[in-house]
Design an enzyme around this catalytic site. Structure first.
Site, PDB file in Angstrom:
ATOM      1  N   ASP A 141       0.827  -1.215   0.000  1.00  0.00           N
ATOM      2  CA  ASP A 141       0.000   0.000   0.000  1.00  0.00           C
ATOM      3  C   ASP A 141       0.858   1.259   0.000  1.00  0.00           C
ATOM      4  OD1 ASP A 141      -2.442   1.476   2.273  1.00  0.00           O
ATOM      5  OD2 ASP A 141      -2.337   1.508   0.074  1.00  0.00           O
ATOM      6  N   LYS A 144       2.594   3.662  -5.630  1.00  0.00           N
ATOM      7  CA  LYS A 144       2.020   2.686  -6.577  1.00  0.00           C
ATOM      8  C   LYS A 144       3.058   2.244  -7.605  1.00  0.00           C
ATOM      9  CE  LYS A 144      -1.099   3.621  -3.879  1.00  0.00           C
ATOM     10  NZ  LYS A 144      -1.006   2.850  -2.594  1.00  0.00           N
ATOM     11  N   ASP A 169      -3.390  -2.882  -2.278  1.00  0.00           N
ATOM     12  CA  ASP A 169      -4.434  -1.861  -2.268  1.00  0.00           C
ATOM     13  C   ASP A 169      -4.340  -1.013  -3.546  1.00  0.00           C
ATOM     14  OD1 ASP A 169      -5.270   1.063  -0.283  1.00  0.00           O
ATOM     15  OD2 ASP A 169      -6.585  -0.371  -1.285  1.00  0.00           O
ATOM     16  N   ASN A 170      -5.452  -0.358  -3.907  1.00  0.00           N
ATOM     17  CA  ASN A 170      -5.459   0.682  -4.951  1.00  0.00           C
ATOM     18  C   ASN A 170      -5.099   0.207  -6.353  1.00  0.00           C
ATOM     19  OD1 ASN A 170      -3.846   2.261  -2.355  1.00  0.00           O
ATOM     20  ND2 ASN A 170      -5.893   2.899  -2.961  1.00  0.00           N
ATOM     21  N   GLU A 199     -11.412   4.467  -0.376  1.00  0.00           N
ATOM     22  CA  GLU A 199     -11.740   4.816   1.007  1.00  0.00           C
ATOM     23  C   GLU A 199     -12.592   6.081   1.095  1.00  0.00           C
ATOM     24  OE1 GLU A 199      -8.714   3.965  -0.063  1.00  0.00           O
ATOM     25  OE2 GLU A 199      -7.236   5.499   0.330  1.00  0.00           O
TER      26      GLU A 199
HETATM   27  C1  LIG Z   1       2.497  10.419   0.023  1.00  0.00           C
HETATM   28  N1  LIG Z   1       2.361   8.987   0.114  1.00  0.00           N
HETATM   29  C2  LIG Z   1       2.898   8.206   1.039  1.00  0.00           C
HETATM   30  N2  LIG Z   1       2.509   6.935   0.823  1.00  0.00           N
HETATM   31  C3  LIG Z   1       1.755   6.927  -0.268  1.00  0.00           C
HETATM   32  C4  LIG Z   1       1.158   5.707  -0.870  1.00  0.00           C
HETATM   33  N3  LIG Z   1      -0.299   5.690  -0.921  1.00  0.00           N
HETATM   34  C5  LIG Z   1      -0.941   6.342  -1.896  1.00  0.00           C
HETATM   35  O1  LIG Z   1      -0.326   7.016  -2.704  1.00  0.00           O
HETATM   36  C6  LIG Z   1      -2.446   6.257  -1.957  1.00  0.00           C
HETATM   37  C7  LIG Z   1      -3.138   7.218  -2.693  1.00  0.00           C
HETATM   38  C8  LIG Z   1      -4.540   7.194  -2.771  1.00  0.00           C
HETATM   39  C9  LIG Z   1      -5.265   8.221  -3.562  1.00  0.00           C
HETATM   40  C10 LIG Z   1      -4.791   9.532  -3.633  1.00  0.00           C
HETATM   41  C11 LIG Z   1      -5.474  10.484  -4.373  1.00  0.00           C
HETATM   42  C12 LIG Z   1      -6.647  10.137  -5.046  1.00  0.00           C
HETATM   43  F1  LIG Z   1      -7.327  11.085  -5.754  1.00  0.00           F
HETATM   44  C13 LIG Z   1      -7.125   8.846  -4.990  1.00  0.00           C
HETATM   45  C14 LIG Z   1      -6.440   7.886  -4.256  1.00  0.00           C
HETATM   46  C15 LIG Z   1      -5.263   6.208  -2.081  1.00  0.00           C
HETATM   47  C16 LIG Z   1      -4.574   5.242  -1.349  1.00  0.00           C
HETATM   48  O2  LIG Z   1      -5.249   4.249  -0.678  1.00  0.00           O
HETATM   49  C17 LIG Z   1      -3.173   5.249  -1.287  1.00  0.00           C
HETATM   50  O3  LIG Z   1      -2.548   4.243  -0.581  1.00  0.00           O
HETATM   51  C18 LIG Z   1       1.620   8.223  -0.723  1.00  0.00           C
HETATM   52 MG   LIG Z   2      -3.967   2.649  -0.220  1.00  0.00          MG
END
Ligand SMILES: Cn1cnc(CNC(=O)c2cc(-c3ccc(F)cc3)cc(O)c2O)c1
Ligand SMILES: [Mg+2]
Length: 214
Positions: A141, A144, A169-170, A199
């Protein structure tokens, strides 16, 4: 108040959740992020898929890539059998600091080892650092674009056994297309998609469960 979104989540947890009650901490994070401000926790809908996989696998050794505020860390840790360990990797120091405090509030820090640093640098150290051999479950997670290189690194470091479960995830939103193509086309994985929602939003997302075949 609270300088960052993770800090504001921590403050809400400290003000509303019951100390030592993991389910009340999980519910507090979900109500804050559903009603006050969105945050990238796996959330309650996908969280139920995560719970079901943890209960099915009954893992002794779990790896989580991407801790953030520790929400999925809590969901996993609260369901682990006695003696099991969850290692979670987070490259952002501030997120790790907040997650440690949220895990402490939930009373789950004894089952969890939280390491701060790049997953690509930490993964090769895990066998020696924890005197362990293979992971039974990996929850992916983090960034990506790191899903695929880190999965290949786990293979190269001989950290996956026949039967090890990867849960990502995602895979729909934001998406992890290269990872999906790899696990769905490699003869070394049996992969299955669990449709769900992003989420706290009515947006399609889902999780991919991939069993390593050795
Ligand atoms: C800064 N950073 C540190 N760790 C991470 C890794 N996680 C993600 O990037 C992540 C992003 C989204 C998401 C963001 C914007 C949007 F419009 C839709 C979805 C959802 C998630 O569940 C995620 O895990 C990012
Ligand atoms: Mg996620």
């Amino acid at each position: 108040s609270g300088k960052s979104r993770p800090m504001r989540i921590l403050q809400y947890v400290q003000n509303t959740a019951v100390q030592g009650d993991a389910n009340s901490v999980i519910s507090a994070v979900d109500s804050y992020c559903a009603n006050v401000e969105w945050a990238m926790n796996v959330g309650d809908k996908k969280g139920e898929i995560l719970d079901a996989v943890v209960l099915d696998v009954r893992p002794r050794w779990v790896l989580e890539l991407g801790t953030y505020c520790g929400y999925s860390t809590m969901r996993i840790a609260r369901l682990l059998p006695p003696g099991a360990r969850l290692i979670t990797l987070e490259m952002n120091h501030h997120y790790a600091q907040v997650a440690k405090q949220i895990l402490g509030h939930a009373g789950l820090d004894s089952q969890v080892d939280l390491l701060v640093g790049a997953s690509s640098a930490l993964i090769p150290q895990l066998k020696k650092k924890f005197d362990m051999d293979k992971f039974d479950l990996v929850f992916i997670d983090h960034w990506k674009t790191s899903y695929l290189p880190d999965t290949k690194l786990l293979e190269e470091c001989d950290l996956l056994a026949s039967g090890t479960v990867l849960l990502a995830d995602n895979v729909t939103c934001p998406g992890a297309p290269e990872y999906l193509h790899y696990v769905r086309n490699s003869p070394r994985y049996k992969s299955l998609y669990f449709p769900s929602q992003l989420e706290y939003l009515r947006v399609e997302d889902g999780m991919e469960k991939s069993v390593f075949l050795g």
